[in-house]
Scaffold this motif. Structure first.
Motif, PDB file in Angstrom:
ATOM      1  N   GLY A 131      -9.133  12.005   3.676  1.00 35.55           N
ATOM      2  CA  GLY A 131      -9.046  11.551   2.487  1.00 35.55           C
ATOM      3  C   GLY A 131     -10.764  11.373   2.031  1.00 35.55           C
ATOM      4  N   ALA A 132     -11.653  11.083   2.863  1.00 36.96           N
ATOM      5  CA  ALA A 132     -12.842  10.983   2.672  1.00 36.96           C
ATOM      6  C   ALA A 132     -13.567  12.281   2.360  1.00 36.96           C
ATOM      7  CB  ALA A 132     -13.769  10.399   3.825  1.00 36.96           C
ATOM      8  N   HIS A 133     -13.279  13.373   3.267  1.00 39.54           N
ATOM      9  CA  HIS A 133     -13.783  14.587   2.887  1.00 39.54           C
ATOM     10  C   HIS A 133     -13.444  15.064   1.553  1.00 39.54           C
ATOM     11  CE1 HIS A 133     -14.693  18.831   3.959  1.00 39.54           C
ATOM     12  NE2 HIS A 133     -13.683  19.187   3.490  1.00 39.54           N
ATOM     13  N   ARG A 183      -9.263  -0.465  -0.751  1.00 44.33           N
ATOM     14  CA  ARG A 183     -10.309  -0.623   0.304  1.00 44.33           C
ATOM     15  C   ARG A 183     -11.117   0.827   0.480  1.00 44.33           C
ATOM     16  NH1 ARG A 183      -6.889  -4.897   3.630  1.00 44.33           N
ATOM     17  NH2 ARG A 183      -7.537  -6.649   2.650  1.00 44.33           N
ATOM     18  N   PHE A 184     -10.272   1.683   0.630  1.00 46.47           N
ATOM     19  CA  PHE A 184     -10.814   3.273   0.938  1.00 46.47           C
ATOM     20  C   PHE A 184     -11.909   3.491  -0.190  1.00 46.47           C
ATOM     21  CE2 PHE A 184     -10.574   7.720  -0.339  1.00 46.47           C
ATOM     22  CZ  PHE A 184     -10.952   8.009   0.755  1.00 46.47           C
ATOM     23  N   TYR A 185     -11.432   3.331  -1.391  1.00 47.75           N
ATOM     24  CA  TYR A 185     -12.628   3.733  -2.340  1.00 47.75           C
ATOM     25  C   TYR A 185     -13.531   2.784  -2.473  1.00 47.75           C
ATOM     26  CZ  TYR A 185      -8.753   6.731  -4.218  1.00 47.75           C
ATOM     27  OH  TYR A 185      -7.947   7.965  -4.313  1.00 47.75           O
ATOM     28  N   GLU A 186     -13.361   1.615  -2.346  1.00 51.06           N
ATOM     29  CA  GLU A 186     -14.665   0.573  -2.135  1.00 51.06           C
ATOM     30  C   GLU A 186     -15.661   1.045  -0.862  1.00 51.06           C
ATOM     31  OE1 GLU A 186     -13.076  -3.455  -3.870  1.00 51.06           O
ATOM     32  OE2 GLU A 186     -12.734  -3.183  -1.681  1.00 51.06           O
ATOM     33  N   ILE A 222     -14.324  -1.953  -8.315  1.00 53.02           N
ATOM     34  CA  ILE A 222     -13.293  -2.421  -9.261  1.00 53.02           C
ATOM     35  C   ILE A 222     -14.070  -2.929 -10.585  1.00 53.02           C
ATOM     36  CG2 ILE A 222     -11.499  -4.137 -10.015  1.00 53.02           C
ATOM     37  CD1 ILE A 222     -10.563  -3.928  -7.015  1.00 53.02           C
ATOM     38  N   VAL A 223     -13.566  -2.297 -11.798  1.00 54.94           N
ATOM     39  CA  VAL A 223     -14.297  -2.630 -12.821  1.00 54.94           C
ATOM     40  C   VAL A 223     -13.542  -4.026 -13.322  1.00 54.94           C
ATOM     41  CG1 VAL A 223     -15.130  -0.372 -13.592  1.00 54.94           C
ATOM     42  CG2 VAL A 223     -12.828  -1.476 -14.438  1.00 54.94           C
ATOM     43  N   ARG A 224     -14.190  -4.837 -14.234  1.00 55.24           N
ATOM     44  CA  ARG A 224     -13.678  -6.085 -14.801  1.00 55.24           C
ATOM     45  C   ARG A 224     -12.381  -5.754 -15.721  1.00 55.24           C
ATOM     46  NH1 ARG A 224     -16.554  -7.146 -18.736  1.00 55.24           N
ATOM     47  NH2 ARG A 224     -18.092  -5.422 -18.457  1.00 55.24           N
ATOM     48  N   VAL A 259      -5.675  -1.288 -11.358  1.00 53.33           N
ATOM     49  CA  VAL A 259      -7.077  -1.304 -11.493  1.00 53.33           C
ATOM     50  C   VAL A 259      -7.848  -0.289 -11.685  1.00 53.33           C
ATOM     51  CG1 VAL A 259      -7.079  -3.339 -10.012  1.00 53.33           C
ATOM     52  CG2 VAL A 259      -7.566  -1.007  -9.116  1.00 53.33           C
ATOM     53  N   VAL A 260      -9.058  -0.053 -12.032  1.00 59.62           N
ATOM     54  CA  VAL A 260      -9.982   0.780 -12.185  1.00 59.62           C
ATOM     55  C   VAL A 260     -11.310   0.821 -11.124  1.00 59.62           C
ATOM     56  CG1 VAL A 260     -11.315   2.478 -13.794  1.00 59.62           C
ATOM     57  CG2 VAL A 260      -9.074   1.733 -14.416  1.00 59.62           C
ATOM     58  N   LEU A 261     -11.482   1.756 -10.465  1.00 56.38           N
ATOM     59  CA  LEU A 261     -12.565   1.766  -9.683  1.00 56.38           C
ATOM     60  C   LEU A 261     -13.702   2.910 -10.370  1.00 56.38           C
ATOM     61  CD1 LEU A 261      -9.830   1.671  -7.560  1.00 56.38           C
ATOM     62  CD2 LEU A 261     -12.113   0.582  -6.197  1.00 56.38           C
TER      63      LEU A 261
END
Length: 131
Positions: free
Chosen positions: A55-57, A83-86, A92-94, A117-119
């Motif tokens: 996924g990271a790749h 958690r993966f994206y963070e 995460i946006v407000r 949520v949106v990141l």
């Protein structure tokens, strides 16, 4: 994802990239240019291939392909995805802004907006004073 949904997503401009091991597709991630941002769409890694950097790749590869800020929408209950994206620099946006972004860049039902949520990546946060 069904073949019909896949074709619909491709027709809507989602480009998919895959990750193969020994001739077998074990990961896929799509991205879509919408207005002034790139959306990461439909990220999947086979359960047996998770936690090995696939996924990271894929995420890194897609980020390198676009100069645009990147946004990702996902279910708020998908804690593992968040958690993966963070871990990879997204935040995460407000909530009020999240609703605005989901309505502006995605075509999703109101119920999905409520439970998503949106990141945003650092480029987006820098441009919009969110970081």
């Amino acid at each position: 994802m069904s073949k019909n949904v896949l074709h619909h997503e491709i027709d809507d401009g989602v480009a998919f990239w895959g990750y193969e091991e020994n001739g077998k597709l074990v990961g896929v991630m799509g991205f879509q240019q919408v207005q002034d941002v790139t959306l990461i769409r439909h990220a999947y890694v086979a359960t047996s291939s998770q936690r090995r950097g696939i996924g990271a790749h894929l995420l890194s590869h897609l980020q390198n392909l676009t100069p645009s800020p990147v946004l990702i929408g996902t279910w708020s209950d998908a804690i593992w995805a968040i958690r993966f994206y963070e871990k990879h620099g997204f935040q995460i946006v407000r909530p009020p802004l999240k609703d605005h972004l989901l309505r502006g860049y995605w075509t999703v039902p109101e119920r999905q907006i409520e439970v998503s949520v949106v990141l945003a990546d650092p480029r987006w946060r820098e441009l919009h004073g969110e970081g």
